[in-house]
Design an enzyme around this catalytic site. Structure first.
Site, PDB file in Angstrom:
ATOM      1  N   CYS A  10       0.834  -1.245  -0.217  1.00 27.27           N
ATOM      2  CA  CYS A  10      -0.178  -0.130   0.084  1.00 27.27           C
ATOM      3  C   CYS A  10       0.691   1.351  -0.196  1.00 27.27           C
ATOM      4  O   CYS A  10       1.508   1.428  -1.016  1.00 27.27           O
ATOM      5  CB  CYS A  10      -0.958   0.084   1.302  1.00 27.27           C
ATOM      6  SG  CYS A  10      -2.543   0.796   0.723  1.00 27.27           S
TER       7      CYS A  10
ATOM      8  N   HIS B 247      -4.120  -5.312   0.033  1.00 27.94           N
ATOM      9  CA  HIS B 247      -3.779  -5.760   1.338  1.00 27.94           C
ATOM     10  C   HIS B 247      -3.668  -7.206   1.690  1.00 27.94           C
ATOM     11  O   HIS B 247      -4.755  -7.790   1.892  1.00 27.94           O
ATOM     12  CB  HIS B 247      -4.516  -4.974   2.785  1.00 27.94           C
ATOM     13  CG  HIS B 247      -4.340  -3.761   2.658  1.00 27.94           C
ATOM     14  ND1 HIS B 247      -3.270  -3.290   3.674  1.00 27.94           N
ATOM     15  CD2 HIS B 247      -4.517  -2.582   2.379  1.00 27.94           C
ATOM     16  CE1 HIS B 247      -3.142  -1.816   3.745  1.00 27.94           C
ATOM     17  NE2 HIS B 247      -3.977  -1.488   2.710  1.00 27.94           N
TER      18      HIS B 247
ATOM     19  N   GLU C  38      -2.491  -8.916   3.888  1.00 29.18           N
ATOM     20  CA  GLU C  38      -2.695  -9.443   5.383  1.00 29.18           C
ATOM     21  C   GLU C  38      -4.395  -9.507   5.785  1.00 29.18           C
ATOM     22  O   GLU C  38      -4.734  -9.908   6.545  1.00 29.18           O
ATOM     23  CB  GLU C  38      -2.080  -8.502   6.251  1.00 29.18           C
ATOM     24  CG  GLU C  38      -2.447  -7.191   6.655  1.00 29.18           C
ATOM     25  CD  GLU C  38      -2.841  -6.216   5.586  1.00 29.18           C
ATOM     26  OE1 GLU C  38      -2.312  -6.379   4.390  1.00 29.18           O
ATOM     27  OE2 GLU C  38      -3.373  -5.035   5.667  1.00 29.18           O
TER      28      GLU C  38
HETATM   29  N1  GLN Z   1      -3.394   1.795   3.355  1.00 33.57           N
HETATM   30  C1  GLN Z   1      -2.333   2.442   3.053  1.00 33.57           C
HETATM   31  O1  GLN Z   1      -1.100   2.206   3.245  1.00 33.57           O
HETATM   32  C2  GLN Z   1      -2.618   3.776   2.174  1.00 33.57           C
HETATM   33  C3  GLN Z   1      -1.882   4.349   1.327  1.00 33.57           C
HETATM   34  C4  GLN Z   1      -2.146   5.957   1.264  1.00 33.57           C
HETATM   35  N2  GLN Z   1      -2.316   6.654   2.491  1.00 33.57           N
HETATM   36  C5  GLN Z   1      -3.409   5.831   0.083  1.00 33.57           C
HETATM   37  O2  GLN Z   1      -4.320   6.216   0.799  1.00 33.57           O
HETATM   38  O3  GLN Z   1      -3.408   5.609  -0.832  1.00 33.57           O
END
Ligand code: GLN
Length: 521
Positions: free
Chosen positions: A281, A399, A401
Site C-alpha cells: 500500500c 492488503h 494481510e
Molecule cells: N493503506 C495505505 O497504506 C494507504 C496508502 C495511502 N495513504 C493512500 O491512501 O493511498
C-alpha cells in the site's frame, strides 16, 4: 412489564440522543445522533464496504486524517476484542454509521464498540443515511468534511470545513510511525489468534520493516512466514538499515498523501538493488516514488474487502482487501518494452487491457531498469502491483494481510521469503526448497540464517508444491509470485476458522473443525 421485558429494554435502549451533524465541503449535510465521544473533528470523508472487521478498520493507522463511513448497516454487533486492533489506538478522525449496536454478542468480546470509541475520544455519529452519503461521495468525489456534536448549524459547519486543511500534501505517516525501533517475533503473536491460524514457520529471515503506520497484522504475517523483524521509524536512513545487514526490507502501509512522505521514499531509492524489498500500500507507493513515478489521487478510493484483482503472471483473480485513496500511474514508470509486453508498443490508461490480453507488460525505468505490471484492479483498471526484473523488489497496492478480508493474497508473504531466497541464490548460495514454500511444515533444520544445502525440487515435507526454483524463474520471470493461492492460504489459515468464528464455538471445538476441514495437512 415483566422483569425480563424490563431487562431487555434496559439492555437495548440507548441514552437520550444528542444531535450530530456531518457537513462536506461541497455543502452536502447529513444529520444523525452522537454515539461515542463528543466533539468536532475534520478530515477527508471516505467509505469502507467491508461486511465485518470494523475494529481492524477503526484501528488501521492508514485512516489517520479521515472520517470513515461504514456501508454495512449495523456496526458493533460483535463487540470489541483488543487483540484484533491494528494499533495501540485509533488514528481516524471520526466514524459514521447507520446503526451503532449497543448490545454486542460474541464470546470474544471485551465490551461494546461505542464505549471503546468514547474512552479513546473518537467522535462518531449514527442514524445517518449512509447509502445516500456514499452515493454522494462516489458521484462528487472525496473531499473535506466536518463531523460535530457541539455545533449542528449547517451554515456554520460549512464555513469551518471550507477553512480546514486538506489531507493532500500532509505527511501523516510521521504522525503514526514508531518513535524508536522495536523487535517483533514469534512471542509477539497474539495468543488468542492461535485458534485460527497454523503455527508460525521457523524464523529464517531477518527483515527491517519501515513503520509508516504499520498494521499489526502485516507484521504478524511476516513473522508467521518466517521473518524476524526490526521495526524502524518511517525516516530511518538507508545507511543505518543496510548496516543492520537484513535479508530484506519491508515497507509498510500508512496514511495520507505519498508525495509528502519523502523521508521514506528518498531512503527507498538508496535501498533498491542493495537488498530485497517488499512494499504494501503506502509501501508500494514509496517504491513507485523512488522509481520516479507519478501518483494520482483516486476519485473516491478503494476501501473494502471484496475488490477483485488479477495477477497478470498467473491469470488468477484474487478477492482482496483494500484501503487506499492514491494510486500509481503505471505509464509514468517508463516506456513499454514491446518484446516483453506481448508486442504492444503503446501504454493503455485502463490497465484491464492487459488482463484481457493476458500480458504482464514491462517498462524500462530510468533509475532501476525493467519493471513489470503484475496486478490490476478489475473494478477500475488501476495498477495494483509491480515487480522489478533487474533487482529483487516487488510491491502491491492492496492488503494481503486482509484484517479484515479474504486471505487469497496471503501468498505474497510467502513470495517475499522466496524473493529473499532468490537473492541468496543470486549471490551463489543455496536454499532449502521446503523452506521456500514458506509453510509451517518447514523442517526445523531450515531455521536460523544458515541456508541448508538441498535439492531445489518441489513438494517436499508435505508443503504446497513449490515450482522448481531456478534463478530466472525466481528473479526475472517473477516465479516467486507464482504460488498456488488456495494451497498457500490454507497453509496459513485453518479451514474452519471463518465458520467457527461466526458460530462462536470454543477454541477446543474450533480445533476439531480446523483439523477436519484442512485439506493440505
Ligand atoms: N493503506 C495505505 O497504506 C494507504 C496508502 C495511502 N495513504 C493512500 O491512501 O493511498
Amino acid at each position: 412489564m415483566s422483569e425480563i421485558a424490563n431487562k431487555l429494554l434496559e439492555g437495548t435502549s440507548k441514552p437520550a440522543p444528542r444531535p450530530a451533524m456531518l457537513v462536506l465541503e461541497d455543502g452536502a449535510a447529513f444529520s444523525g445522533t452522537s454515539c461515542a465521544a463528543e466533539g468536532e473533528v475534520y478530515g477527508e470523508i471516505c467509505f469502507n464496504t467491508s461486511l465485518e472487521g470494523y475494529l481492524e478498520v477503526i484501528t488501521d493507522p492508514s485512516y489517520a486524517g479521515q472520517i470513515i463511513t461504514m456501508t454495512y448497516p449495523q456496526i458493533g454487533n460483535y463487540g470489541v476484542n483488543p487483540d484484533d486492533a491494528q494499533a495501540g489506538k485509533p488514528a481516524l478522525r471520526g466514524l459514521v454509521v447507520r446503526d451503532m449496536c449497543a448490545t454486542p454478542s460474541n464470546w470474544r468480546s471485551a465490551g461494546p464498540l461505542a464505549g471503546y470509541l468514547r474512552e479513546r475520544g473518537v467522535v462518531a455519529v449514527e442514524g445517518v443515511d449512509t447509502r445516500a452519503l456514499v452515493r454522494h461521495v462516489r458521484d462528487c468525489g472525496a473531499q473535506r468534511a466536518v463531523l460535530s456534536t457541539v455545533d449542528v448549524d449547517e451554515a456554520s459547519l460549512l464555513r469551518k470545513v471550507r477553512a480546514s486543511a486538506s489531507l493532500v500534501g500532509q505527511n501523516l505517516a510521521a504522525t503514526v510511525s514508531c518513535a524508536q525501533p522495536y523487535a517483533v517475533g514469534v512471542d509477539d503473536l497474539p495468543a488468542s489468534h492461535a485458534f485460527a491460524v497454523a503455527p508460525a514457520a521457523p524464523a529464517r529471515h531477518r527483515v527491517v520493516a519501515y513503520d509508516c503506520g504499520a498494521k499489526r497484522s502485516i507484521l504478524h504475517n511476516l513473522v508467521r512466514t518466517g521473518c524476524e523483524l526490526a521495526v524502524v521509524p518511517w525516516d530511518m536512513p538507508a545507511e543505518e538499515v543496510l548496516a543492520m545487514e537484513p535479508d530484506g526490507v519491508f515497507l509498510s502501509n500508512g496514511p495520507g498523501d505519498p508525495e509528502a512522505v519523502e523521508g521514506t521514499y528518498s531512503q527507498v531509492e538508496k535501498l533498491l538493488g542493495r537488498v530485497p524489498v517488499f512494499g504494501i500500500c503506502l509501501g508500494h507507493q514509496m517504491i513507485c516514488k523512488a522509481a520516479g513515478a507519478q501518483i494520482e489521487k483516486l476519485k473516491f478510493g478503494h476501501r473494502g474487502g471484496n475488490h477483485p484483482v488479477m495477477n497478470l503472471l498467473t491469470g488468477r483473480v484474487e478477492i482482496t482487501a483494500q484501503n487506499h485513496g492514491f494510486g500509481l500511474l503505471f505509464p509514468s514508470l517508463g516506456e513499454l518494452v514491446p518484446e516483453l509486453s506481448g508486442g504492444f508498443e503503446g501504454h493503455e490508461d485502463d490497465l484491464r487491457f492487459w488482463a484481457r490480453e493476458k500480458v504482464a507488460p514491462v517498462v524500462t525505468n530510468d533509475r532501476f531498469g525493467r519493471i513489470r505490471l503484475t496486478h490490476v484492479s478489475l473494478n477500475d483498471g488501476t495498477a495494483e502491483g509491480i515487480a522489478f526484473l533487474d533487482l529483487p523488489a516487488f510491491s502491491v497496492q492492496y492488503h494481503p494481510e486482509a484484517s479484515p478480508g479474504p486471505t487469497d493474497a496471503h501468498y505474497l508473504f510467502t513470495a517475499f521469503g522466496r524473493l529473499m531466497d532468490s537473492a541468496v541464490l543470486a549471490n551463489g548460495g543455496s536454499v532449502d526448497a521446503a523452506a521456500t514454500a514458506g509453510t509451517p511444515s518447514c523442517p526445523s533444520a531450515a531455521a536460523g540464517r544458515t541456508k541448508v544445502q538441498s535439492s531445489l525440487a518441489s513438494g517436499q515435507s508435505g508443503a504446497p508444491a513449490a515450482p522448481s526454483l531456478t534463478l530466472p524463474d525466481l528473479y526475472e520471470k517473477g516465479g516467486y509470485l507464482d504460488i498456488d493461492i488456495a494451497a498457500d492460504r490454507l497453509a496459513g489459515w485453518t479451514f474452519g476458522e471463518q465458520a467457527a468464528t461466526v458460530a462462536g464455538v470454543s477454541a477446543k471445538e474450533q480445533e476439531a473443525v480446523g483439523q477436519e476441514g484442512r485439506t493440505n495437512a
